[in-house]
Design an enzyme around this catalytic site. Sequence first.
Site, short mmCIF file in Angstrom:
data_model
loop_
_atom_site.label_atom_id
_atom_site.label_comp_id
_atom_site.label_asym_id
_atom_site.label_seq_id
_atom_site.Cartn_x
_atom_site.Cartn_y
_atom_site.Cartn_z
N SER A 186 43.12 34.87 44.17
CA SER A 186 43.43 36.26 43.84
C SER A 186 42.31 37.18 44.31
CB SER A 186 43.60 36.38 42.32
OG SER A 186 44.14 37.62 41.96
N ALA A 200 40.24 43.98 46.74
CA ALA A 200 40.74 45.34 46.92
C ALA A 200 39.83 46.11 47.86
CB ALA A 200 40.81 46.05 45.57
N ARG A 217 39.09 33.57 38.11
CA ARG A 217 37.93 32.98 37.44
C ARG A 217 37.85 31.48 37.66
NH1 ARG A 217 39.77 37.00 34.13
NH2 ARG A 217 38.27 38.60 33.50
N TYR A 251 45.07 52.01 38.85
CA TYR A 251 44.62 52.66 40.07
C TYR A 251 45.69 53.61 40.58
CZ TYR A 251 40.96 49.18 39.57
OH TYR A 251 39.94 48.42 39.07
#
Length: 383
Positions: free
Chosen positions: A45, A80, A351, A209
């Site tokens: 991710s 991002a 994570r 966002y």
Amino acid sequence: MIHVEGKMQETRSDIEKVGDSNPHPSLFTPLTLRSVTLRNRIGVSPMCPYISVDGFANEWHLVHLGSRAVGGAGIVIVEASAVEARGRITADDLGIYKDEHIEQLSRIAAFVENFGAVPAIQIAHAGRKASTKNPWKVGNRHDKQDLTDAEGGWEIVGPSAVPFSETSRVPHELTVSEVKEIEQKFVAAAKRALTAGFKYLEIHAAHGYLLHSFYSPLSNFRTDEYGGAFENRVRMLLETVEAVRAVWPEDLPLSVRISASDWVQGGWTVDDSVRLAKLLKARGVDIVDCSSGFIRAHDRYQQGPGWQVPLAEKVRREAEIKTATVGGITEPHQADAIIREGKADLVLLAREVMRDPYWPFHAAQTLGVKDAKTLPKNYTYAI
């Protein structure tokens, strides 16, 4: 049965079950999106390390992302990457807002692909959550602190002049012409991503966002064609997707990450996400990455193992589109069951692959998959 948005929903698998005679658990079956095939259903991710200068990728990104490709992931998604400088969350964010960024990004894409993973990148605009201090320098990722002007802070933008929290900067309310300008910045970023060699593109429309702040009724109080009714609030996202799809090659997949629920009374719901996903599919989106939340500063959610999986499952089933899921996925059998039971098409880890870059290899061992192709050949002779 699963519990979604306060309603009990019947569950069913609408993908072919993998029978006992198949030597591969579903987690290690390939996934084909247009002309691109992932070697398994495990993805890295996008994660924000806040370690760039002026938006540039560096050696840290190459090692961090490259090691996850070596570790056996099917797809590695670069963090991002801001489509303009003011769209960065912090001054240390990665960017894709100028041509000079391409060279370093192309090194990462080439390395990831060379070691068997699909090179992907997420393009983003932080909107009203921009111009904040680096969380690892502050010491608490949950403590969002705005940069002052003296510290190099900048103007932030949003659908309405409503701040993220009572202590946040007040965003400039974008005019219609300014909305159009930012949409074109996403287009320019997509072109740069293609030049850099990425084979999978994700548009970030989640986590409070800019694009999420337009479609959520908790942050959009406009009265023009970009506010009010559902059709108006999703307009900027849909226009951005259409414009990006027009320049992103037909044979390469396009993803959109959404906050599939705001988890707040009066906010965006998973039913809204099903409706949105149908519109995204009609515009050439191949997979919807279902995250959730973070539209306002003080909203809290009950998190736990696989806590967002039901959102991806509902969107997948009811919108009839492929989905990715993320959040609280740590165990191989857990991840395998998500795919096997038709709850999502792709499992994204953050994570857990920070803790263990070789999680796919170790998952294959745990699940008894002998030929999962999770390691480079020059490793396999010694293991």
